[in-house]
Design a protein around this motif. Structure first.
Motif, short mmCIF file in Angstrom:
data_model
loop_
_atom_site.label_atom_id
_atom_site.label_comp_id
_atom_site.label_asym_id
_atom_site.label_seq_id
_atom_site.Cartn_x
_atom_site.Cartn_y
_atom_site.Cartn_z
N HIS A 181 10.10 53.60 -121.68
CA HIS A 181 8.70 53.41 -122.04
C HIS A 181 8.20 52.02 -121.64
O HIS A 181 7.56 51.32 -122.43
N ILE A 182 8.47 51.65 -120.40
CA ILE A 182 8.02 50.35 -119.91
C ILE A 182 7.56 50.49 -118.46
O ILE A 182 8.18 51.20 -117.67
N ALA A 183 6.44 49.85 -118.13
CA ALA A 183 5.90 49.88 -116.78
C ALA A 183 5.62 48.45 -116.32
O ALA A 183 5.26 47.59 -117.12
N PHE A 184 5.79 48.23 -115.03
CA PHE A 184 5.51 46.95 -114.40
C PHE A 184 4.35 47.20 -113.44
O PHE A 184 4.53 47.79 -112.38
N VAL A 185 3.15 46.76 -113.86
CA VAL A 185 1.92 47.25 -113.23
C VAL A 185 1.25 46.25 -112.30
O VAL A 185 0.17 46.55 -111.77
N GLY A 186 1.85 45.08 -112.08
CA GLY A 186 1.23 44.12 -111.19
C GLY A 186 -0.18 43.79 -111.63
O GLY A 186 -0.45 43.57 -112.82
N ASP A 187 -1.11 43.80 -110.69
CA ASP A 187 -2.49 43.42 -110.99
C ASP A 187 -3.43 44.62 -111.09
O ASP A 187 -4.64 44.49 -110.87
N VAL A 188 -2.90 45.78 -111.45
CA VAL A 188 -3.76 46.95 -111.67
C VAL A 188 -4.49 46.84 -113.01
O VAL A 188 -5.71 46.99 -113.09
N LEU A 189 -3.73 46.54 -114.05
CA LEU A 189 -4.26 46.55 -115.42
C LEU A 189 -3.71 45.36 -116.18
O LEU A 189 -2.55 44.99 -116.03
N PHE A 190 -4.57 44.76 -117.01
CA PHE A 190 -4.18 43.64 -117.87
C PHE A 190 -4.56 43.96 -119.31
O PHE A 190 -5.34 44.89 -119.57
N ARG A 191 -4.05 43.15 -120.22
CA ARG A 191 -4.51 43.27 -121.60
C ARG A 191 -5.98 42.84 -121.65
O ARG A 191 -6.32 41.68 -121.40
N GLY A 192 -6.86 43.79 -121.90
CA GLY A 192 -8.28 43.51 -122.01
C GLY A 192 -9.01 43.32 -120.71
O GLY A 192 -10.17 42.91 -120.70
N SER A 193 -8.39 43.65 -119.57
CA SER A 193 -9.06 43.47 -118.29
C SER A 193 -8.42 44.38 -117.24
O SER A 193 -7.49 45.14 -117.54
N ILE A 194 -8.93 44.29 -116.01
CA ILE A 194 -8.39 45.04 -114.89
C ILE A 194 -8.32 44.11 -113.68
O ILE A 194 -8.83 42.99 -113.71
N GLY A 195 -7.69 44.57 -112.62
CA GLY A 195 -7.53 43.75 -111.43
C GLY A 195 -8.85 43.44 -110.73
O GLY A 195 -9.82 44.20 -110.82
N ARG A 196 -8.86 42.31 -110.04
CA ARG A 196 -10.02 41.94 -109.24
C ARG A 196 -10.21 42.91 -108.08
O ARG A 196 -9.24 43.43 -107.53
N THR A 197 -11.46 43.13 -107.72
CA THR A 197 -11.74 44.02 -106.58
C THR A 197 -12.70 43.36 -105.59
O THR A 197 -13.52 44.02 -104.96
N ASP A 198 -12.57 42.02 -105.47
CA ASP A 198 -13.41 41.30 -104.51
C ASP A 198 -12.62 40.83 -103.30
O ASP A 198 -13.07 39.94 -102.57
N PHE A 199 -11.46 41.40 -103.07
CA PHE A 199 -10.66 41.07 -101.90
C PHE A 199 -10.90 42.10 -100.78
O PHE A 199 -11.32 43.23 -101.06
N PRO A 200 -10.57 41.75 -99.52
CA PRO A 200 -10.62 42.76 -98.46
C PRO A 200 -9.71 43.94 -98.81
O PRO A 200 -8.56 43.75 -99.20
#
Length: 215
Positions: free
Chosen positions: A145-164
């Motif tokens: 029951h553990i996932a390593f999600v990188g910059d997809v999802l954060f506690r209270g936020s989501i990843g930035r989408t202003d990159f190419p």
């Protein structure tokens, strides 16, 4: 499975050392830099590095990958091939973000949705979760029951989408269609900041909480 989060780089990126207790074989997820700190964590626990796993191609997640691979003789695995653009542009990334100069590289293996990777006797499942970057992947263990999600999802936020290559709607779809089905009890280690659970984010995340999508 056991794991230790090792914050690295000025971006305080959550590099994770994960290991199989039965074999003491380990993988490092997203070694963005400060590899001496990562190696110290492995030495502390008496671990043997088996492979390096990358969620995506941004330099704060991959900046130490080739140095760690050279020092240990292990392979670099991941992300998905659509992030080859980012790996090819590492010299530009290092200059732009003030990191030590890093040459471009290709991993030994790219990953796709539904693939699995092993760490000792542990099996991690792979999800392709584009949006922050086009080739972003997530690693998870259903058993632990553990996932390593990188910059997809954060506690209270989501990843930035202003990159190419980023796409806000694609990111929302990745979270709601790929991560939510992992179950409310699933804990996750984000690329930055504190851990959380799927249940917590479905209830309170201001970008992807279930209530935002109720008709």
């Amino acid at each position: 499975m056991k794991y230790q989060i090792v914050p690295v780089t000025p971006f305080q990126q959550n590099c994770s050392v994960i290991w199989c207790e039965e074999t003491n074989k380990a993988a490092v997820v997203d070694p963005g830099g400060d590899i001496e700190r990562i190696q110290a964590a492995m030495t502390e626990h008496g671990l043997t590095l088996e492979k390096i796993l990358l969620t995506h191609g941004h330099i704060d997640h991959v900046g130490g990958a080739t140095a760690l691979a050279a020092a240990t003789g292990v392979e670099i695995i991941g992300p998905q091939e659509a992030d080859a653009f980012w790996l090819d542009n590492l010299p530009m990334q290092s200059q732009k973000f003030g990191f030590p100069t890093m040459d471009k590289f290709a991993p030994s293996q790219y990953l796709n949705d539904g693939d699995t990777v092993t760490v000792g006797n542990i099996t991690l499942n792979v999800l392709h979760c584009p949006g922050h970057t086009p080739g972003h992947v997530v690693f998870y263990s259903a058993q632990d029951h553990i996932a390593f999600v990188g910059d997809v999802l954060f506690r209270g936020s989501i990843g930035r989408t202003d990159f190419p290559g980023s796409n806000h709607q694609v990111l929302l779809d990745s979270i709601r269609k790929k991560l939510w089905p992992l179950g409310d009890e699933m804990k996750f280690v984000p690329g930055h900041g504190p851990m959380s659970t799927i249940a917590e984010e479905r209830k309170h995340n201001p970008f992807v909480a279930d209530k935002l999508f109720e008709s």
